[in-house]
Design an enzyme around this catalytic site. Structure first.
Site, PDB file in Angstrom:
ATOM      1  N   SER A  42      52.513  27.597  67.379  1.00  0.00           N
ATOM      2  CA  SER A  42      51.548  28.301  68.231  1.00  0.00           C
ATOM      3  C   SER A  42      50.531  29.024  67.359  1.00  0.00           C
ATOM      4  CB  SER A  42      52.275  29.283  69.146  1.00  0.00           C
ATOM      5  OG  SER A  42      52.823  30.349  68.403  1.00  0.00           O
ATOM      6  N   LYS A  51      47.831  34.679  54.066  1.00  0.00           N
ATOM      7  CA  LYS A  51      48.572  33.711  53.238  1.00  0.00           C
ATOM      8  C   LYS A  51      49.044  34.356  51.939  1.00  0.00           C
ATOM      9  CE  LYS A  51      45.947  29.855  55.178  1.00  0.00           C
ATOM     10  NZ  LYS A  51      44.640  29.163  55.073  1.00  0.00           N
TER      11      LYS A  51
END
Lengths: 312, 312
Positions: free
Chosen positions: A73, A200
């Site tokens: 998602s 990240k």
């Protein structure tokens, strides 16, 4: 393995194809028993989402009792929900989680990881950084390495824009081109302001350096204030501007940096990503495409296969 | 895990240090119960080799009944022995093998691999290609990837010599410098004629592409016939000569190639190695040091840890 899948966009569809085709070639059986989107729950599997009943991912977890939760998602960086609570609950029950969704890990990395370690549900998150190009899993196969610094180009959109500005386009022209090619979203804010790369970096720093970081730990700055004139002036000096994400000691930064040809990141152009890892034994660089539905799906797929074979 | 170690050179000594230090931090216990060299067997472990009794590695296997055979001995490309028979026998008994020795795998890859698969003894061979830089293990964490081409600079000695010739040194001068710095052996034949890179290519092609190759399958050519004049002339055209190892379809070649700046191998200079993998999902490149005792030891070490955690 019985799985539920949360999200059913392009990544989810590509993953279905990989699971139906090459998982079996590898002797791995994964049955998707339910798919959950914001619209509700589809019991079973299918090419198109058809709601069977109302409900959330947590409802699907209770209903199906899966061995594996797959989260493809999109990210909610406000709270990490509903994925965050889903991971915690699944891992507590010993259910494995494989995800391409950065938000829960960028917000609560250690809460999730500690839950996994305490209760035995395993966690795969290769796809959250550089999609299918081993980044998290590159670190995973170098156990015991004392990583001292992680440095990379972790966002393809901004690297594409910077590469085009280096060739003479303005920021606006380059962004428009990136959007036309599908490299940038219509709202590119999270890419161009450095947020995506910062999320990240948090994941890599926690996993590789043992940092106790979350998204608020990163000093990040994007590329919007860069003028094309400055990039061209630097080009004459043999330099490029790259949006460099770096974790070193307690410092996590994402910012435009002027780098020369001696830098391993200098030749990384276009949407390509790169990760440079320094350690007590070796310096290594890995380069590859950081985005794309099939790429992200392959990252998820590789985690599922490796997990089923016993790694993690 | 009870282990016997075959070979006790610099790689073996570095590995001992890694096993005594960071293996325990990772919760992995490996006890070296015997060390075997050409001189005989040392029962137990120690900083220096002291022969306890006469005997071969096979004798040590029978005597100790280990869980793991570690091979850090030097390569015998004539027959692969005594390592080859040792691996086969160990794997048949369900004993795991981790090796930095290329010869047995370059000669009889599938005989060894099939024995492993049939009998349950596992095989780690990351250190045979690019030492501690994930190459074999990079492929390992991308399960199901349909690799179409493997291409790389797999020999540091020749790449160092070519980099120096590019800077203006003659072949002889560059080789001498490489020898003085410990990058080339006093007899550099296997490096400069392309054999070493060919052996590594065979291992990668078998593992990554599913080739049925051995060292005789490779068309290899070294760098000795390259003149400095040609390298300098190519430099003026913006090109470099690299000793490129390539596996594509049924063709395995190692030969000097003229490459331009668009090639991912163009910027790989000095003793650095690089591996470029093309596949149906992604093209990726990994770059790092391909040699050095600690580097090779780390490659062996990482295999031992991953194996003990269940991968392979």
């Amino acid at each position: 393995m019985k799985a539920i899948m949360v999200g059913f966009g392009q990544v989810g569809r590509s993953l279905r194809t990989l699971l139906q085709g090459r998982a079996k070639e590898l002797g791995v059986e994964v049955e998707i028993e339910a798919v959950v989107t914001r619209r509700g729950i589809m019991i079973g599997d299918g090419e198109e989402f058809r709601k069977t009943r109302d409900g959330t991912a947590m409802d699907a977890l209770n209903l199906i009792g899966p061995d594996l939760v797959i989260d493809v998602s999109s990210a909610n960086y406000q709270t990490g929900e509903p994925s965050l609570s889903l991971y915690i609950e699944a891992l507590r029950r010993g259910v494995h989680v494989v995800t391409s969704n950065k938000a829960p890990l960028a917000l609560k990395f250690w809460e999730i990881m500690d839950t996994s370690r305490r209760h035995g549900g395993k966690l795969g998150f290769q796809a959250t950084v550089m999609s299918g190009v081993p980044s998290v899993n590159l670190i995973r196969v170098m156990p015991g390495l004392k990583i001292t610094r992680i440095r990379g180009i972790l966002n393809g959109t901004t690297n594409y824009i910077l590469s085009k500005m280096y060739q003479g386009l303005s920021y606006e022209e380059a962004l428009k081109e990136a959007q036309e090619l599908g490299y940038a979203e219509s709202n590119p804010e999270h890419d161009v302001n450095g947020f995506d790369a910062a999320a990240k970096l948090v994941i890599l720093a926690n996993y590789g350096l043992g940092s106790r970081a979350n998204i608020n730990s990163v000093h990040f700055k994007g590329i919007k204030e860069l003028s094309q004139e400055r990039i061209i002036a630097l080009k004459r000096q043999g330099k490029k501007v790259k949006l460099v994400a770096e974790a070193y000691g307690n410092s996590l930064t994402v910012e435009p940096r002027e780098i020369g040809p001696e830098d391993p990141l200098y030749n990384i152009d276009g949407v390509t990503n790169a990760l440079h890892i320094s350690s007590d034994v070796q310096e290594i660089t890995v380069i590859g495409p950081g985005a794309g539905p099939l790429n992200a799906a392959f990252g998820v797929f590789s985690d599922i296969v490796l997990m089923s074979k016993g790694l993690y």
